[in-house]
Design an enzyme around this catalytic site. Structure first.
Site, PDB file in Angstrom:
ATOM      1  N   GLU A  67      69.433 -36.122   7.252  1.00  0.00           N
ATOM      2  CA  GLU A  67      70.617 -35.271   7.425  1.00  0.00           C
ATOM      3  C   GLU A  67      71.794 -36.043   8.028  1.00  0.00           C
ATOM      4  OE1 GLU A  67      69.663 -31.471   9.150  1.00  0.00           O
ATOM      5  OE2 GLU A  67      68.274 -31.008   7.520  1.00  0.00           O
TER       6      GLU A  67
ATOM      7  N   GLU B 126      76.167 -26.587   6.206  1.00  0.00           N
ATOM      8  CA  GLU B 126      76.005 -26.031   7.544  1.00  0.00           C
ATOM      9  C   GLU B 126      76.462 -27.011   8.623  1.00  0.00           C
ATOM     10  OE1 GLU B 126      71.802 -25.254   8.028  1.00  0.00           O
ATOM     11  OE2 GLU B 126      71.313 -27.367   8.250  1.00  0.00           O
TER      12      GLU B 126
ATOM     13  N   HIS C 164      60.395 -19.081   5.515  1.00  0.00           N
ATOM     14  CA  HIS C 164      59.244 -19.588   6.270  1.00  0.00           C
ATOM     15  C   HIS C 164      59.666 -20.819   7.053  1.00  0.00           C
ATOM     16  CE1 HIS C 164      55.984 -17.807   3.354  1.00  0.00           C
ATOM     17  NE2 HIS C 164      56.515 -16.893   4.127  1.00  0.00           N
ATOM     18  N   GLU C 165      60.149 -20.626   8.247  1.00  0.00           N
ATOM     19  CA  GLU C 165      60.398 -21.782   9.107  1.00  0.00           C
ATOM     20  C   GLU C 165      59.056 -22.174   9.728  1.00  0.00           C
ATOM     21  OE1 GLU C 165      63.004 -23.894   9.833  1.00  0.00           O
ATOM     22  OE2 GLU C 165      61.290 -24.876  10.773  1.00  0.00           O
TER      23      GLU C 165
ATOM     24  N   HIS D 154      63.609 -26.867   3.154  1.00  0.00           N
ATOM     25  CA  HIS D 154      64.601 -27.495   4.022  1.00  0.00           C
ATOM     26  C   HIS D 154      63.886 -28.470   4.956  1.00  0.00           C
ATOM     27  CE1 HIS D 154      68.489 -25.118   3.498  1.00  0.00           C
ATOM     28  NE2 HIS D 154      67.736 -24.893   2.446  1.00  0.00           N
ATOM     29  N   GLU D 155      64.554 -29.572   5.208  1.00  0.00           N
ATOM     30  CA  GLU D 155      64.008 -30.677   6.009  1.00  0.00           C
ATOM     31  C   GLU D 155      62.737 -31.327   5.431  1.00  0.00           C
ATOM     32  OE1 GLU D 155      64.156 -27.510   7.733  1.00  0.00           O
ATOM     33  OE2 GLU D 155      66.268 -27.760   8.211  1.00  0.00           O
TER      34      GLU D 155
END
Lengths: 695, 695
Positions: free
Chosen positions: A177, A497, A403-404, A472-473
């Site tokens: 990132e 973001e 779903h984090e 994500h990530e």
């Protein structure tokens, strides 16, 4: 489809394993013969390749090989056992994408090597050469005395022919990132660059000369070169470490905590190491080589896989209007608020609403390396899952699940079936996963072999439940969405973001680099569409701002390809600019054709795309911090047809810093003969919808 | 049940966090006042305890405390906030066990401490003192500024009052399958001892002075002391490192690969640190303190949980008659062979048949740190799962499932639900798990916090499916079978199978030590009942042998308590000695009462047990490498009743080395007044069944 074998040459002149061959040399060419790849064994047994494009050197002689921890041996000196050349020419149709049909044409040479260190280990090296680049991979075929092995390091080199201009981010085991840096190879300083970043939660830097792929370069003689990898399966992500004295990158795989870089078992193969090469920047963007190098879809029935445009209960948490957690007192994912989003989405024909913060655990989720944070099936008490999904269902749209995992992959894996069953029960068939934080199993990295297997395992299991996914990530993509077309998109880079991140934020040039870097591997959930530029709307202390014009935010829906596009901003911010918002309402997320009209990494980019199954075209154009004039020909339109173009562009006083919201919209009758001249503001852009004139 | 609170004293004399208290001293006593525990803060703020038994020192002043990695602080200097004393006196009934009712009586003191390092961290220390020993634990209550923390090391000390005789195995993060050593504390040399072991696959040694618990000692003044832990939940196993200059052990927790020893979150508590103390060795064996310190059953309906006696397709692989893997050409777990075992088991009234090697993967399972070896649901083609379970079902017995994980806990966890569903579908409700090899997640150890959570997670999930479990190669038990009574047994030590290990094997004294060490934590699946002593039956090159007499193998069914008892040998070996085999057929696996008749660790052991719900008694007596005469009184029998005792004992020429199979069986009428005198051969033993005389 045509596939014919040119030759199979067994080299009999090599007699014993101790015998070091004389120089071996073979050359393979791209079908158009612009790219030539020379494979050469040195007198000491080293195996090297070099690449020439239109008679100019691109990669000087570069060594290939491996260092193993088990067995403890370096595979760097080989004898040639056999070579096998072939060609392929075919086409295939992606389930979704930028184009409806992809040409796959290459020449191939496969060379069987045997280690000269008396281990007798056999390695196959396959080179494929396309018109738009080349790729190679190592294969370790099934062999008696070599079954399980552990990689210490892959020793692949990329000896660049010059001190190229390079678009790079710091090599890091855990995050991609970063903001992009543009320097000469000789000026790369990854540590300094990384140290300027204050808004990345977990950094695991490699060293001052380490950078990530996709790595974009431009040589002094204007050759564009992109290094990446394709089909990253059961392997660690490859980073690159530069030897500045020779402009040579060597592969650096992401280790596990012990320092091992891969646990493999024959038969095994590495991902493809890819070089996309052209003297036109546009060709880099239109290359489909990464997709071609991946395996066809493993999912037979793909009817349920649909590109989607959605809004989300998301940005309001980022800018402090709401929060993910209930204890905050401003929990955004409550039934009433989510219904407002659903109403807005339904009114404007969106496909879905992402809801973050719907499930319990957010009070204590981040930064503690805690294994059991979320269970993925327990909503907060103010979130009525049944009522919300029914409400959405009645309006013909879908909730998008969130779903984090907080980086706890072990916890997610053991709850995955229950989590997916819960989704199916609640009529939800798309999930956004997240991996914020240090990974559990503790000691593993986001980009290591174990986690790469995890991401793929989640995508494969999602397919069993007919669930679409975006991560994500994760580690950056390598074209696996061809093989798992339910894996629609990823973040895996600095997304929109980061405009809300106080340290470096996002520079106006960022979006002109991403398509040449991160997006080479696959679609990105960039979450464009921010219409409110000073981010102190709900928190007056906030100093962050979006560094584009409004028109550029629209353009991103075309320039930043993804089958999963979010309208990032709040409904109330869109309602301020309904005429501009119309472009977001109109823009499709699936395409039959794509034309890269103009491009220069770090500077500008204009792309035209034809809507899937329709004759409508959409164009996005963006620039960096400099104003520019874009002159585009519409010669891709159908001959003898008239179209109405709606042009969303920067107003004359627009400027990302001072007047980002200044835009004008104009309509024009256009045809295949039309030429448009559009002025882009500093940090600006334009978006055009071109629909057939039915009048 | 009675529970009354004696006092709650808030100590007001401490005013500020910088103020170091004057010496604090409180003493707590066992209900019989034989054990006294003194808690003292030193002038420098260190908190210490010491233990006296019948006026003799057992533990000299020993420091308590913690070192943390996050926050980075040592919790070793405290002020006293409050003390709270209470007593408890009650009884409870285990689901299964050595006795039908367990008394739980102790005095307790709970002391609230606050760190003097200005962190203000509060720690509660609870000491409980029983007649048979004492235990203490640290608790970290919920507190504002101290939520998530990482343990660097627990600093608990055990300063022994003398250079005790000690029964120890080397401290090791990965295995507890060592042969016991008997030396003075001052003579402990764990590295040398470990280096003699050639048959343990994965060793992760701690250091020369590190040993494992349960650690058994005998002081020069004949006090027996056992150090262990109870209720090992969400925590690493505790090993002990000796400072020979002071006879002081300090706790050494098993780390993860990074070196962290625990990831906790307030409220949190450590396992209990336990000291069982008596001047009678028998009392150590009859102590139920470890069970008392564990929480009551979390399983409400326990009807489905049944102690079991079984045979197994297992030993024939160990001794080379068969093999686990199909490729070997002598695959033991084939339908026909398993049916033979079922026939034999049914004929003799066994409850089940364990089948190892039934599932695919054994060709390539061991030593490669491979993650995906077994899927736990795919039988070999020559194993007809449906036919076999039906065949067993028709004969009224159960197949016992085998899940070898090869140490890959991640793989097992993600397949666990499917594996258990497959069991339920096939009417199998007991599973033997295995963890041979290096752990995956790579870098984790068998005895670390992550794996301890794993074992418990598997047991808890098994309970959801009404599945009973025993684990091989887990960390050693700590009484959790009270809380999860479906977790019937474990291996977690050197079992009978090591008779077939070529290096150290099993010495005749081994079985006289295990009840004082490993079994203190819970039942062991020792797999007794070997009737064939030279292990070259199917492989003439094999030099291994069983180093007991046959009568001793029978005795082990009583001396080596487990609700899960295997008859280890092959059916055809049992058929050679049908009269001796009758004891294995008769001996129960669940008991109403247990009497430790005589015991000396490392020397001998005689135990009598009364069958659950019956009036029959069974006695087992064993000796080490020395012959001895056991004189036992049967005064535990019902008054005024006559019984028939069947005595299985060593023949006069029996000897573990020369005539292990020489036994005699005699019947005797006995009553409460009877005294028996039985000669045990070198490495010998005896077994007695005592049934009410119905004649």
């Amino acid at each position: 489809m045509i596939c014919f074998r040119l030759s199979l040459i067994i080299l009999f002149f090599l007699k014993s394993s101790d015998f070091v061959s004389g120089q071996f040399h073979t050359a393979t060419y791209s079908p158009d013969r612009h790219i030539e790849v020379h494979l050469i064994t040195e007198l000491n047994g080293e195996f090297t390749y070099k690449v020439i494009f239109k008679n100019k050197p691109v990669i000087h002689s570069s060594r290939l090989g491996f260092s193993l921890n088990k067995p403890q041996v370096d595979l760097t000196r080989f004898k040639i056992i056999s070579t096998d050349t072939s060609s392929y020419n075919g086409t295939w149709k992606p389930v979704w994408g930028e184009v409806s049909e992809i040409k796959n044409r290459f020449n191939q040479v496969k060379i069987r090597l045997q280690d000269l260190n008396k281990t007798d280990i056999v390695v196959d090296l396959t080179f494929v050469v396309y018109n738009d680049g080349l790729a190679f991979r190592y294969e370790f075929p099934d062999q008696k005395a070599f079954k399980h092995f552990i990689i210490k390091e892959e020793l692949t080199q990329f000896a660049l022919a010059a001190d190229n201009k390079t678009f790079w981010i710091p090599g890091d085991y855990d995050t991609n990132e970063y903001l992009y840096n543009t320097t000469l190879l000789s000026e790369i300083d990854a540590i300094s660059a990384a140290n300027k970043e204050k808004d990345i939660a977990v950094q695991s830097l490699i060293g001052p000369n380490a950078v990530q792929t996709p790595l974009m370069m431009k040589s002094p003689d204007n050759i564009y070169i992109n290094i990446h990898e394709a089909a990253l399966i059961n392997y660690a992500a490859m980073h690159l470490v530069l030897d500045k004295s020779s402009n040579t990158f060597t592969s650096h795989l992401v280790p596990d905590v012990i320092g091992n870089k891969g646990y493999l078992e024959t038969p095994a193969k590495t991902p493809w190491r890819t070089l996309i090469i052209s003297d036109k920047a546009e060709d880099i963007l239109s290359s489909k080589m990464i997709l071609n190098l991946n395996e066809p879809s493993k999912i037979e029935n793909t009817d349920w896989i649909k590109p989607q445009k959605f809004i989300g209960v998301w940005w309001e948490m980022h800018i402090g209007k709401g929060s993910w957690d209930l204890a905050s007192g401003k929990h955004a994912a409550n039934t009433e608020n989510v219904k407002k989003y659903i109403n807005f989405a339904a009114k404007h024909g969106f496909d879905g609403v992402l809801v973050e913060g719907w499930n319990q655990g957010w009070e204590d989720w981040f930064g503690n390396w805690k294994e059991d944070v979320f269970d993925f099936v327990t909503p907060y008490p103010d979130y009525d899952m049944g009522a919300i999904t029914n409400y959405a269902d009645n309006k013909g749209l879908k909730i998008i699940m969130h779903h984090e995992t907080s980086g706890s992959a072990t916890n997610y894996e053991r709850r995955l079936d229950d989590a997916f069953k819960y989704m199916v029960k609640n009529k939800i068939n798309t999930v956004k996963t997240g991996y914020v934080g240090k990974i559990i199993p503790r000691g593993e990295y986001h980009d290591g072999q174990w986690m790469n297997n995890h991401y793929l395992r989640v995508a494969a299991k999602a397919a069993e439940y007919k669930i679409m996914i975006e991560a994500h990530e994760p580690s950056r993509p390598t074209g696996l969405h061809r093989t798992y077309p339910n894996w629609l998109a990823n973040e895996a880079a600095r997304g929109n973001e980061f405009n809300n991140a106080p340290s470096l934020g996002i520079t106006p040039e960022h979006e002109t680099i991403l398509p040449f870097t991160r997006l080479i591997g696959g679609p990105m959930d960039y979450t464009p569409g921010l219409f409110h530029f000073k981010l102190n709307q709900f928190d007056s202390a906030r100093k962050t701002k979006v560094r584009t014009t409004l028109a550029k935010q629209l353009a991103l829906y075309v320039t930043m390809y993804s089958p999963l596009q979010m309208a990032g901003d709040l409904p109330e911010n869109y309602e301020v600019y309904p005429d501009a918002f119309q472009f977001i309402v109109d823009v499709p997320v699936d395409w039959d054709d794509t034309k890269i009209l103009e491009a220069e990494p770090g500077d500008f980019l204009t792309i035209a795309r034809r809507e899937k199954g329709k004759e409508n075209w959409y164009i996005g154009g963006i620039t960096d911090e400099n104003s520019r004039i874009s002159r585009i020909k519409l010669d891709f339109l159908d001959m003898n047809k008239q179209y109405i173009a709606t042009i969303y562009k920067d107003a004359s006083n627009a400027d990302w810093d001072k007047h980002p919201e200044a835009y004008v919209i104009e309509e024009k009758i256009v045809s295949t003969k039309s030429e448009l001249e559009i002025v882009l503001a500093k940090g600006g852009g334009f978006a055009i919808s071109i629909k057939k004139n039915e009048k």
